[in-house]
Design an enzyme around this catalytic site. Structure first.
Site, PDB file in Angstrom:
ATOM      1  N   ASP A 145      11.499  16.439   5.431  1.00  0.00           N
ATOM      2  CA  ASP A 145      12.950  16.301   5.619  1.00  0.00           C
ATOM      3  C   ASP A 145      13.393  17.088   6.850  1.00  0.00           C
ATOM      4  OD1 ASP A 145      13.489  15.018   2.836  1.00  0.00           O
ATOM      5  OD2 ASP A 145      12.299  16.784   2.426  1.00  0.00           O
ATOM      6  N   HIS A 203      13.806  17.959  -2.542  1.00  0.00           N
ATOM      7  CA  HIS A 203      13.249  16.869  -1.737  1.00  0.00           C
ATOM      8  C   HIS A 203      13.660  15.549  -2.384  1.00  0.00           C
ATOM      9  CE1 HIS A 203      10.789  14.116   0.442  1.00  0.00           C
ATOM     10  NE2 HIS A 203      10.196  13.736  -0.670  1.00  0.00           N
TER      11      HIS A 203
HETATM   12  P1  NAX Z   1      -0.920   7.176  -3.443  1.00  0.00           P
HETATM   13  O1  NAX Z   1      -0.563   6.461  -4.683  1.00  0.00           O
HETATM   14  O2  NAX Z   1      -1.440   6.428  -2.268  1.00  0.00           O
HETATM   15  O3  NAX Z   1      -2.008   8.291  -3.787  1.00  0.00           O
HETATM   16  C1  NAX Z   1      -1.871   9.169  -4.836  1.00  0.00           C
HETATM   17  C2  NAX Z   1      -3.260   9.488  -5.336  1.00  0.00           C
HETATM   18  O4  NAX Z   1      -3.154  10.520  -6.310  1.00  0.00           O
HETATM   19  C3  NAX Z   1      -3.966   8.304  -6.019  1.00  0.00           C
HETATM   20  O5  NAX Z   1      -5.219   8.102  -5.414  1.00  0.00           O
HETATM   21  C4  NAX Z   1      -4.082   8.762  -7.470  1.00  0.00           C
HETATM   22  O6  NAX Z   1      -5.268   8.289  -8.084  1.00  0.00           O
HETATM   23  C5  NAX Z   1      -4.077  10.268  -7.323  1.00  0.00           C
HETATM   24  N1  NAX Z   1      -3.673  10.995  -8.522  1.00  0.00           N
HETATM   25  C6  NAX Z   1      -2.712  10.664  -9.417  1.00  0.00           C
HETATM   26  N2  NAX Z   1      -2.661  11.557 -10.397  1.00  0.00           N
HETATM   27  C7  NAX Z   1      -3.584  12.501 -10.123  1.00  0.00           C
HETATM   28  C8  NAX Z   1      -4.010  13.671 -10.776  1.00  0.00           C
HETATM   29  N3  NAX Z   1      -3.475  14.051 -11.946  1.00  0.00           N
HETATM   30  N4  NAX Z   1      -4.997  14.411 -10.200  1.00  0.00           N
HETATM   31  C9  NAX Z   1      -5.557  14.019  -9.047  1.00  0.00           C
HETATM   32  N5  NAX Z   1      -5.201  12.903  -8.393  1.00  0.00           N
HETATM   33  C10 NAX Z   1      -4.222  12.157  -8.919  1.00  0.00           C
HETATM   34  O7  NAX Z   1       0.349   8.047  -3.071  1.00  0.00           O
HETATM   35  P2  NAX Z   1       0.704   8.761  -1.691  1.00  0.00           P
HETATM   36  O8  NAX Z   1       1.424   7.823  -0.817  1.00  0.00           O
HETATM   37  O9  NAX Z   1      -0.501   9.434  -1.174  1.00  0.00           O
HETATM   38  O10 NAX Z   1       1.789   9.830  -2.190  1.00  0.00           O
HETATM   39  C11 NAX Z   1       1.431  10.908  -3.010  1.00  0.00           C
HETATM   40  C12 NAX Z   1       2.661  11.618  -3.525  1.00  0.00           C
HETATM   41  O11 NAX Z   1       3.430  12.178  -2.466  1.00  0.00           O
HETATM   42  C13 NAX Z   1       3.628  10.726  -4.295  1.00  0.00           C
HETATM   43  O12 NAX Z   1       4.045  11.417  -5.476  1.00  0.00           O
HETATM   44  C14 NAX Z   1       4.805  10.599  -3.346  1.00  0.00           C
HETATM   45  O13 NAX Z   1       6.000  10.337  -4.040  1.00  0.00           O
HETATM   46  C15 NAX Z   1       4.804  11.938  -2.695  1.00  0.00           C
HETATM   47  N6  NAX Z   1       5.533  12.078  -1.424  1.00  0.00           N
HETATM   48  C16 NAX Z   1       6.164  13.257  -1.180  1.00  0.00           C
HETATM   49  C17 NAX Z   1       6.807  13.534   0.003  1.00  0.00           C
HETATM   50  C18 NAX Z   1       7.484  14.849   0.247  1.00  0.00           C
HETATM   51  O14 NAX Z   1       8.106  14.987   1.301  1.00  0.00           O
HETATM   52  N7  NAX Z   1       7.437  15.848  -0.628  1.00  0.00           N
HETATM   53  C19 NAX Z   1       6.882  12.503   1.065  1.00  0.00           C
HETATM   54  C20 NAX Z   1       5.850  11.449   0.953  1.00  0.00           C
HETATM   55  C21 NAX Z   1       5.516  11.004  -0.437  1.00  0.00           C
HETATM   56  O15 NAX Z   1       6.440  10.043  -0.848  1.00  0.00           O
END
Ligand code: NAX
Length: 327
Positions: free
Chosen positions: A161, A189
């Site tokens: 952000d 966020h």
């Molecule tokens: P993806 O769905 O591409 O990847 C997430 C990965 O995490 C998957 O491979 C899944 O198998 C794995 N996973 C799920 N639960 C798990 C657990 N308990 N232990 C280990 N691995 C686990 O998502 P991606 O685009 O990489 O985003 C990841 C996260 O970042 C999401 O929650 C998203 O909302 C968040 N974000 C946060 C942002 C921020 O500024 N704070 C911005 C970007 C993003 O949206």
């Protein structure tokens, strides 16, 4: 040469992981003289574990001189063993028909387990960055689940952000983005975050005075920054990944190596600063030095800013109240 730093990354086979791991391994996060061991965590699901194997093959194929080891795990107790840094990226995304309460509960389960594992096996100085959404509340849950670790070691990512806000200001004011100082983002966020450039300067001059347009602030700037994530999904068909990974690198790099007096934004547990109740993980302006961050205090909060801060705080407290019974 230096002893390798252990860096745990969860969600390592996801899209942010794919944009993040290679940069950590190349030294962009902890420095070009700091070897790293990657301790990667994915869910036990076969597809996820296979995808993780593929990512590891690619990491190997980069032959990064600083990459001193790579581990693949499905159990946080192993992934977090002795780790110096933990980037908690993996989270449960909102599925079709999933209510907000279900989403909070699913993530509470993940971050309670991961907080407990960090508490038991991580380095006592572990620096934790939560990226997975809802990031502030997930960081709060992990912190509360790790009573033996210093609470200030749990942080949430507001840096994306912050960087988005800097870029919008640079475009509006005709500044170089790297020249902007003293910008911050308060709160959660989420679209309620309050990007605040009242104190920002470029070459010592006020950004607010240079822009001098409160309507633009309220009607264009804040909504643009707040809804940037949605705009990227609409354009790309996927959520922001490279920019999120970049922000995670910025966050940890500045925390570990110091911000040299500059302000950066981190989501950190409040000690009561600016009337934010203790332990609420809130975006604040901080400076960093020697591996520690310090909230910038004594800033004037005008009526407009107070209203924004109250709104983002209310949202965060609503999230916290929604998970309290699960902790
Ligand atoms: P993806 O769905 O591409 O990847 C997430 C990965 O995490 C998957 O491979 C899944 O198998 C794995 N996973 C799920 N639960 C798990 C657990 N308990 N232990 C280990 N691995 C686990 O998502 P991606 O685009 O990489 O985003 C990841 C996260 O970042 C999401 O929650 C998203 O909302 C968040 N974000 C946060 C942002 C921020 O500024 N704070 C911005 C970007 C993003 O949206």
């Amino acid at each position: 040469s230096k002893k390798p730093a252990r860096v745990a990354v969860t969600g390592a086979a996801g899209q942010i992981g794919y944009a993040l791991l290679f940069r950590i391994a190349s030294g962009e996060m902890l420095g070009k003289d700091q070897p790293v061991i990657l301790q990667l965590l994915e869910i036990p699901d076969e597809k996820a574990q296979n995808a993780l194997k593929g990512v590891i093959m690619e990491l190997e194929d980069c032959a990064f001189p600083l990459l001193a080891g790579i581990e693949a795990h499905s159990d946080p107790m192993q992934a977090f063993k002795d780790t110096d840094y933990a980037l908690l990226v993996g989270a449960r995304p909102r599925g079709p028909g999933m209510e907000r309460a279900d989403l909070l509960a699913a993530n509470a389960q993940i971050f309670t387990a991961q907080g407990k594992a960090l508490n038991q096996v991580a380095s006592r100085d572990v620096k934790v960055l939560v990226v997975g959404n809802p990031a502030n509340t997930n960081a709060y849950i992990a912190m509360k689940s790790a009573p033996d670790l210093p609470r200030e070691n749990f942080t949430a990512m507001l840096r994306l952000d912050h960087n988005r806000a800097a870029s919008q200001l640079a475009a509006k004011g005709g500044f170089k983005v790297g020249d902007i100082r003293k910008l911050t983002v308060w709160g959660n966020h989420s679209p309620t975050m309050y990007a605040d450039y009242r104190f920002a300067t470029v070459d010592g001059k006020s950004v607010k005075d240079a822009i001098n347009d409160q309507e633009w602030n309220k009607d264009v700037f804040l909504p643009t920054v707040g809804k940037r994530g949605a705009a990227i999904i609409a354009a790309r068909g996927l959520s922001s990944a490279a920019s999120a990974a970049n922000a995670a690198i910025d966050h940890i790099r500045d925390w570990a190596l110091g911000s040299k007096g500059e302000w950066v934004t981190m989501g950190v547990p409040s000690n009561g600063e600016y009337g934010i109740p203790k332990d609420v993980v809130f975006g604040f302006p901080v400076t960093t030095e020697g591996g520690k961050y310090k909230i910038v205090e004594g800033l004037d909060i005008d009526a407009f800013s107070q209203e924004r801060i109250d709104a983002t705080l209310a949202e965060l407290q609503g999230e916290q109240d929604g998970v309290k019974h699960l902790l």
